[in-house]
Design a protein around this motif. Structure first.
Motif, PDB file in Angstrom:
ATOM      1  N   SER A 199     -21.604  65.373  18.709  1.00 18.48           N
ATOM      2  CA  SER A 199     -21.005  66.718  17.858  1.00 18.48           C
ATOM      3  C   SER A 199     -19.715  66.102  17.660  1.00 18.48           C
ATOM      4  O   SER A 199     -18.720  66.463  18.273  1.00 18.48           O
ATOM      5  CB  SER A 199     -21.066  67.955  18.627  1.00 18.48           C
ATOM      6  N   MET A 200     -19.650  65.430  16.290  1.00 13.26           N
ATOM      7  CA  MET A 200     -18.393  64.834  15.885  1.00 13.26           C
ATOM      8  C   MET A 200     -17.574  65.540  14.903  1.00 13.26           C
ATOM      9  O   MET A 200     -16.855  64.921  14.176  1.00 13.26           O
ATOM     10  CB  MET A 200     -18.512  63.469  15.730  1.00 13.26           C
ATOM     11  N   GLU A 201     -18.146  66.908  14.629  1.00  6.66           N
ATOM     12  CA  GLU A 201     -17.491  67.676  13.452  1.00  6.66           C
ATOM     13  C   GLU A 201     -15.880  67.865  13.481  1.00  6.66           C
ATOM     14  O   GLU A 201     -15.116  67.961  12.512  1.00  6.66           O
ATOM     15  CB  GLU A 201     -18.078  69.100  13.412  1.00  6.66           C
ATOM     16  N   VAL A 202     -15.586  67.745  14.851  1.00  7.55           N
ATOM     17  CA  VAL A 202     -13.854  67.694  15.042  1.00  7.55           C
ATOM     18  C   VAL A 202     -12.983  66.786  14.117  1.00  7.55           C
ATOM     19  O   VAL A 202     -11.956  67.043  13.650  1.00  7.55           O
ATOM     20  CB  VAL A 202     -13.384  67.887  16.583  1.00  7.55           C
ATOM     21  N   GLU A 203     -13.874  65.628  14.074  1.00  2.00           N
ATOM     22  CA  GLU A 203     -13.254  64.518  13.619  1.00  2.00           C
ATOM     23  C   GLU A 203     -13.588  64.646  12.040  1.00  2.00           C
ATOM     24  O   GLU A 203     -12.725  64.419  11.060  1.00  2.00           O
ATOM     25  CB  GLU A 203     -13.490  63.138  14.039  1.00  2.00           C
ATOM     26  N   GLN A 204     -14.651  64.737  11.739  1.00  2.21           N
ATOM     27  CA  GLN A 204     -15.448  64.610  10.406  1.00  2.21           C
ATOM     28  C   GLN A 204     -14.921  65.869   9.268  1.00  2.21           C
ATOM     29  O   GLN A 204     -14.622  65.641   8.316  1.00  2.21           O
ATOM     30  CB  GLN A 204     -16.925  64.937  10.360  1.00  2.21           C
ATOM     31  N   GLU A 205     -14.487  67.191  10.104  1.00  7.42           N
ATOM     32  CA  GLU A 205     -14.168  68.170   9.277  1.00  7.42           C
ATOM     33  C   GLU A 205     -12.656  68.450   9.141  1.00  7.42           C
ATOM     34  O   GLU A 205     -12.378  69.437   8.665  1.00  7.42           O
ATOM     35  CB  GLU A 205     -14.681  69.325   9.791  1.00  7.42           C
ATOM     36  N   GLY A 206     -11.898  67.338   9.604  1.00 14.80           N
ATOM     37  CA  GLY A 206     -10.448  67.419   9.476  1.00 14.80           C
ATOM     38  C   GLY A 206      -9.752  68.215  10.378  1.00 14.80           C
ATOM     39  O   GLY A 206      -8.696  68.662  10.421  1.00 14.80           O
ATOM     40  N   ILE A 207     -10.408  68.706  11.388  1.00  9.53           N
ATOM     41  CA  ILE A 207     -10.061  69.700  12.622  1.00  9.53           C
ATOM     42  C   ILE A 207      -8.808  68.761  13.378  1.00  9.53           C
ATOM     43  O   ILE A 207      -7.793  69.241  13.702  1.00  9.53           O
ATOM     44  CB  ILE A 207     -10.963  70.490  13.223  1.00  9.53           C
ATOM     45  N   LEU A 208      -9.184  67.730  14.005  1.00 11.53           N
ATOM     46  CA  LEU A 208      -8.397  66.863  14.737  1.00 11.53           C
ATOM     47  C   LEU A 208      -7.164  66.566  13.859  1.00 11.53           C
ATOM     48  O   LEU A 208      -6.005  66.492  14.413  1.00 11.53           O
ATOM     49  CB  LEU A 208      -9.167  65.713  15.436  1.00 11.53           C
ATOM     50  N   GLN A 209      -7.339  66.415  12.723  1.00  9.40           N
ATOM     51  CA  GLN A 209      -5.980  65.708  11.889  1.00  9.40           C
ATOM     52  C   GLN A 209      -5.168  67.167  11.752  1.00  9.40           C
ATOM     53  O   GLN A 209      -3.951  66.933  11.839  1.00  9.40           O
ATOM     54  CB  GLN A 209      -6.566  65.522  10.423  1.00  9.40           C
ATOM     55  N   ALA A 210      -5.657  68.280  11.796  1.00  9.71           N
ATOM     56  CA  ALA A 210      -4.791  69.499  11.368  1.00  9.71           C
ATOM     57  C   ALA A 210      -4.136  69.726  12.914  1.00  9.71           C
ATOM     58  O   ALA A 210      -2.986  70.101  12.879  1.00  9.71           O
ATOM     59  CB  ALA A 210      -5.547  70.626  11.005  1.00  9.71           C
ATOM     60  N   CYS A 211      -4.963  69.484  13.921  1.00  7.50           N
ATOM     61  CA  CYS A 211      -4.200  69.734  15.226  1.00  7.50           C
ATOM     62  C   CYS A 211      -3.325  68.624  15.627  1.00  7.50           C
ATOM     63  O   CYS A 211      -2.060  68.852  16.148  1.00  7.50           O
ATOM     64  CB  CYS A 211      -5.392  69.757  16.183  1.00  7.50           C
ATOM     65  N   ARG A 212      -3.106  67.471  15.297  1.00 10.48           N
ATOM     66  CA  ARG A 212      -2.548  66.440  15.294  1.00 10.48           C
ATOM     67  C   ARG A 212      -1.018  66.857  14.323  1.00 10.48           C
ATOM     68  O   ARG A 212      -0.044  66.631  14.889  1.00 10.48           O
ATOM     69  CB  ARG A 212      -3.120  64.992  14.617  1.00 10.48           C
ATOM     70  N   GLU A 213      -1.056  67.428  13.194  1.00  7.80           N
ATOM     71  CA  GLU A 213       0.078  67.781  12.425  1.00  7.80           C
ATOM     72  C   GLU A 213       0.783  68.935  13.029  1.00  7.80           C
ATOM     73  O   GLU A 213       1.878  68.969  13.075  1.00  7.80           O
ATOM     74  CB  GLU A 213      -0.531  68.108  10.910  1.00  7.80           C
ATOM     75  N   LEU A 214       0.112  69.844  13.642  1.00 12.03           N
ATOM     76  CA  LEU A 214       0.493  71.028  14.258  1.00 12.03           C
ATOM     77  C   LEU A 214       0.895  70.895  15.754  1.00 12.03           C
ATOM     78  O   LEU A 214       1.427  71.851  16.276  1.00 12.03           O
ATOM     79  CB  LEU A 214      -0.382  72.032  13.944  1.00 12.03           C
ATOM     80  N   GLY A 215       0.440  69.970  16.334  1.00 13.28           N
ATOM     81  CA  GLY A 215       0.576  69.882  17.826  1.00 13.28           C
ATOM     82  C   GLY A 215      -0.340  70.755  18.757  1.00 13.28           C
ATOM     83  O   GLY A 215       0.081  71.277  19.613  1.00 13.28           O
ATOM     84  N   VAL A 216      -1.442  70.949  18.385  1.00 15.18           N
ATOM     85  CA  VAL A 216      -2.411  71.608  18.797  1.00 15.18           C
ATOM     86  C   VAL A 216      -3.320  70.850  19.823  1.00 15.18           C
ATOM     87  O   VAL A 216      -3.869  69.810  18.978  1.00 15.18           O
ATOM     88  CB  VAL A 216      -3.156  72.461  17.953  1.00 15.18           C
ATOM     89  N   ALA A 217      -3.606  71.309  20.977  1.00 15.06           N
ATOM     90  CA  ALA A 217      -4.444  70.655  21.856  1.00 15.06           C
ATOM     91  C   ALA A 217      -6.073  71.065  21.328  1.00 15.06           C
ATOM     92  O   ALA A 217      -6.253  72.075  20.919  1.00 15.06           O
ATOM     93  CB  ALA A 217      -4.292  70.938  23.293  1.00 15.06           C
TER      94      ALA A 217
END
Length: 365
Positions: A199-217
């Motif tokens: 289940s790699m949707e976190v990377e595939q759907e841009g969720i991890l990128q948004a969290c990187r930008e905002l400092g969200v774990a």
């Protein structure tokens, strides 16, 4: 200066590298969390209370102090509350997360997602009572009601934070856009998403990128693919005991289960070369993928828990990361994460605030 949690973990696990900061504003917590759900719900009949208390004793003594529960996990909050009563002083050392939003009508048994403000306030108080505590460290919206703007939900959560009932705010199973909108109301400290080699949707759907930008774990639930000793259970759905959620999960049905074993076999080959288990490899790989990622595997067995904690000592090289990613990209995972009805509540976009005419429109002022 290290937090009390970090000092406790460091002394028991043997080094500060076993803890890290939860997003840009959070405290130091165990890099690997503990998911409590399976002690009470969705993986078959719960074990006797004394056996469950013994496991929690073992988890606590190990130095694992990042615990995750939810109001929907049957008696899980009550179990933890009773354990805290049996262990005076332990509550203050544990970073405790719980959640609201998954509602079941007590009369009809019908399930729904509720984010309405009064319900959020009510459920927070209920969780505090069940957990026998006067604060929650991390409070998640477990699922988003797509028909209510996320801004309204987060505003109420911020009220609970300002009142001292919760310390940090979290969301679960939301889109990257929903995370960005939420952070304009109040900083979101963590987003909980399913994340594993399956289940790699976190990377595939841009969720991890948004969290990187905002400092969200990113708190990764089911990091072992809903298995215990390996990234996926070694039996198909038909062999699970009654009450096990996986018995109706598409990924584990007769048609799909054996198709997914190819990835399990590849991960085992990589793990064998490293001298670790496939589960340890997977957990270490997730923690290595980004400092923001915190896996929270769960188990009911001390042996499996100890194995999971061993992943903190497994290092993943750049070459190994590429090998694992290649194995994942070469695999077409068969079957969805959830049945259709449940899947509709995942990675949700909520209605924009300026298009909303619901009963709580004026709550934003």
């Amino acid at each position: 200066m290290a937090s009390a949690v970090a000092q406790k973990v460091s002394s028991l696990l043997g080094g500060s590298h076993d803890t890290k900061k939860l997003g840009k504003n959070g405290p130091e917590v165990t890099a690997l969390g503990f998911g409590c759900m399976g002690l009470s719900a969705f993986y078959g009949k719960p074990k006797p209370d004394e056996e469950r208390y013994a496991l929690l004793d073992h988890v606590y003594k190990s130095g694992e102090l990042f615990w995750d529960t939810a109001d929907m996990y049957m008696d899980n909050e009550d179990l933890l509350g009773s354990w805290f009563e049996r262990n005076p002083g332990a509550r203050e050392k544990i970073f405790l997360a719980t959640k609201f939003a998954n509602y079941m009508d007590p009369k009809t048994g019908e399930r729904s997602v509720r984010n309405d403000p009064d319900y959020i306030r009510q459920q927070c108080d209920t969780s505090l009572q069940r957990l026998k505590t006067n604060y929650i460290d991390l409070y998640y919206m477990h699922r988003a009601d797509k028909d209510q703007p996320i801004e309204i939900t987060v505003k109420v959560m911020k009220e609970l934070q300002d009142a001292g009932k919760v310390k940090y705010l979290g969301l679960s199973e939301v889109s990257a856009d929903t995370i960005r909108r939420a952070c304009k109301v109040a900083h979101i400290d963590a987003v909980q998403m399913e994340m594993s080699p399956f289940s790699m949707e976190v990377e595939q759907e841009g969720i991890l990128q948004a969290c990187r930008e905002l400092g969200v774990a990113v708190v990764a639930y089911s990091p072992l693919g809903r298995g215990e000793d390996a990234p996926t259970p070694v039996v198909p759905a038909k062999d699970f005991e009654e009450g096990d959620f996986r018995s109706f999960a598409p990924r584990f049905n007769e048609e799909n289960f054996h198709k997914n074993l190819e990835l399990v076999d590849t991960l085992k080959q990589i793990a064998d070369k490293k001298g670790c288990t496939p589960g340890q490899l997977t957990l270490a790989w997730l923690m290595n993928a980004d400092p923001l990622i915190f896996p929270i595997p769960g188990t009911t067995r001390p042996k499996n828990f100890d194995e999971n904690m061993g992943s903190l000592k497994v290092n993943i090289s750049k070459e190994e990361d590429q090998e694992i990613r290649k194995a994942i990209s070469n695999t077409e995972v068969a079957g969805g994460r959830y049945p259709e009805g449940f899947a509709s509540t995942c990675m949700v976009d909520t209605v924009p605030l300026d298009q909303y005419n619901g009963p709580h429109k004026n709550v934003m002022g």
